[in-house]
Structures are given as C-alpha cells and as structure tokens.
Design an enzyme around this catalytic site. Structure first.
Site, PDB file in Angstrom:
ATOM      1  N   HIS A  47       0.851  -1.258   0.038  1.00 29.05           N
ATOM      2  CA  HIS A  47      -0.012   0.013   0.052  1.00 29.05           C
ATOM      3  C   HIS A  47       0.960   1.183   0.046  1.00 29.05           C
ATOM      4  O   HIS A  47       1.525   1.356   0.926  1.00 29.05           O
ATOM      5  CB  HIS A  47      -0.969   0.107   1.448  1.00 29.05           C
ATOM      6  N   ASP A  76      -0.667   5.595  -6.462  1.00 25.71           N
ATOM      7  CA  ASP A  76      -1.894   6.437  -6.821  1.00 25.71           C
ATOM      8  C   ASP A  76      -1.398   7.428  -7.742  1.00 25.71           C
ATOM      9  O   ASP A  76      -0.108   8.024  -7.402  1.00 25.71           O
ATOM     10  CB  ASP A  76      -2.267   7.227  -5.238  1.00 25.71           C
ATOM     11  N   HIS A  89      -0.687  10.456  -3.168  1.00 26.81           N
ATOM     12  CA  HIS A  89      -2.133   9.965  -2.630  1.00 26.81           C
ATOM     13  C   HIS A  89      -3.086  11.150  -2.848  1.00 26.81           C
ATOM     14  O   HIS A  89      -4.248  11.196  -3.312  1.00 26.81           O
ATOM     15  CB  HIS A  89      -2.119   9.473  -1.218  1.00 26.81           C
ATOM     16  N   GLU A 156      -3.907   3.500  -9.054  1.00 29.37           N
ATOM     17  CA  GLU A 156      -5.368   4.196  -8.931  1.00 29.37           C
ATOM     18  C   GLU A 156      -5.265   5.591  -9.653  1.00 29.37           C
ATOM     19  O   GLU A 156      -4.504   6.453  -9.248  1.00 29.37           O
ATOM     20  CB  GLU A 156      -5.412   4.247  -7.415  1.00 29.37           C
TER      21      GLU A 156
END
Length: 298
Positions: A47, A76, A89, A156
């Site tokens: 992550h 991200d 992020h 993402e």
C-alpha cells in the site's frame, strides 16, 4: 444502484528483508510471482509501497515493498499542471512534502523541487533514515523505468474528475512500456478507482486492462446482486475498507466471480480473519507481516 464513490538505502533494504521469511508458494490461497492472474491467486499489495517503513509513494517505499515479497506495488496518481502523472495520494502536496498547494496548479519542475521524505523522519523518528531526506516525488514513468516489466503495478486514478485526460495519459504510458496486450489476464497492471466513470473510460480505451472498482462505505458494507453484476460488466474485482465488511459480504462478492481486495490491513489478526473469509488479496503497509501470515497458513 448505490452510488460508488469515486488505493545507504540498500542497507535498509537488507536489514528489513532479513526479517522476511521467503515462501515460494502457499497452495490454493497462496501467491506465486510466476502464477497466472486468476481467481485462485492471492495478492499481496504494498500500500503506497511499504509505507509502514518508508515515505509513501517514493521509490524507497516501492523498493522495500518488492523486497518484502509484495506481488504488486500500489501507485496512486495525480496529474501536474503540465500534464504529467505523478505518484501521490493527496490532491495537495501539503501532507507528504515540504510544499503546499494543489498538484493541478504545479508544474512537474515545481513538484520535483519538493522534499517528499523528511516528513516521514519527523513523524516516525524510530524509523527515520537519513536517506529519506530530500527524496523526490516520482512520476509514473520513473516508477516503471525503475522497476521495469518484471514488476507489477496496482494503479489508482485519484480524483480523475480534476484531471481531464488522466486515463488517456495512463494508457499511453502503459502502451509505451508494453504493459498491456495479449497477456491481459496475467497482467503486470491492475487499475482501480473510486470513480466508476474513470474505470468505464479505461474500459473503453483499453478493455484488456483488468479493473477494480473501489467502494466507499460510511456504514457496514451492503451490496446487491444487481450492483455486483453491473460491476462485473467492466471490472474483475472490488475493493473497500476491511473495517466495513464481514464474511457474508466476501462470500457474496466471490459468488459473483469477482475478486475482493480490502484495504488497509496492517494487523496480523485482521489479515488472518480476512484470509479465512476468502478475500483474494490485501493492501498493507507491512508486506513482511502479510508474508509471514501467508507462510503460516500455507
């Protein structure tokens, strides 16, 4: 349908890797670096990199994630004023750099002047490393160029409504680096988003790229069979906070043939419970902890 709301440094690597127990396979629920991408392959996802040990979304964190046997590193995406995809992020640079302001209002050159690592040393003095000071924000291309086609990327699209053309630029980069094509189901890339619109755009642009629909829940998760069947039309799986789901939710998702990758799971007991429930992958800041859990269960 319930609305889906828009995932020397080498010495440090050696030190942390020394705590990792290597495992080649762990059976039907296990994972293998060489395994085909399929519903029986459990995924360990670093992550924001191994962000429990290094500043998130830096090359340092990604290197640690790979060293700790994660199958995928999560990247991200935000987009700069001059149209470059970067690994970050937040829409603002404030939290993870020494700068301030929105990414969309800054050029890549301005982003590159920021210190993306020193904040980690201040926040986690027990994990501080001098090598983290002055780390730069990497672009998506820099991440891919660093790790190559031998690595796997769980990407993402963050706040895609803020960045027109984000999906087109992502596809361009993936095609440039030959990360899409005939081997889509053993893909080196997964793309996730809370934005259904963004995923549908990705599906239209490059239907062979596997997609995962992120879902945000403010209450215990509930989803209908109709929603799951609709998601299955464009995505191969779903992701949500592990704190919002239970065994029946996992079983319902799996019954529809979808993968389920909850986030962000950092405690051993939570990992063990979710694996017992039948999830097919886990996002964690501590890939070495998940690796040890998987080895034990193997």
């Amino acid at each position: 349908m319930k609305q889906l709301k828009k995932i020397s440094f080498s010495l440090l690597v050696l030190l942390l890797m020394s705590t990792v127990v290597s495992v080649n396979s762990i059976g039907a629920k296990g994972k293998s670096k060489e395994a085909e991408f399929n519903s029986n392959r459990f995924l360990s996802i670093a992550h924001r990199g191994a962000s429990g040990h290094a500043p998130e979304h830096t090359l340092a964190a990604y290197k640690l994630g790979e060293g700790m046997q994660a199958d995928y590193i999560e990247v991200d995406l935000q987009m700069t004023k001059d149209g470059v995809l970067i690994a970050m992020h937040d829409e603002k640079v404030n939290r993870t750099t020494n700068g301030s302001g929105y990414v969309k209002d800054m050029t890549l050159a301005e982003i590159k002047k920021l210190d993306a690592g020193s904040w980690f040393n201040r926040a986690y003095p027990e994990k501080a490393q001098p090598e983290f000071e002055g780390l730069q924000v990497p672009t998506l291309e820099e991440v891919i160029e660093t790790f190559g086609k031998g690595s796997r990327y769980y990407i993402e699209t963050k706040a895609p409504s803020v960045y027109p053309g984000m999906e087109q630029e992502l596809v361009r980069i993936l095609e440039k680096h030959k990360l899409t094509g005939q081997n889509a189901q053993s893909s080196k890339v997964l793309v996730q988003s809370f934005s259904q619109e963004s995923l549908l755009t990705m599906h239209d642009l490059k239907p062979e790229i596997p997609l995962v629909q992120l879902i945000s829940y403010s209450k215990p998760a509930v989803i209908s069979d109709l929603e799951l069947e609709h998601i299955k039309e464009y995505a191969i799986g779903v992701g949500m906070s592990h704190t919002k789901i239970d065994r029946s939710y996992v079983e319902q998702v799996r019954h529809h043939g979808l993968l389920i990758h909850p986030y962000t799971v950092n405690e051993r007991a939570d990992m063990e419970r979710l694996i017992d429930w039948g999830v097919t992958g886990i996002f964690t800041n501590y890939p070495e902890v998940l690796e040890a859990v998987l080895k034990k269960k193997g």
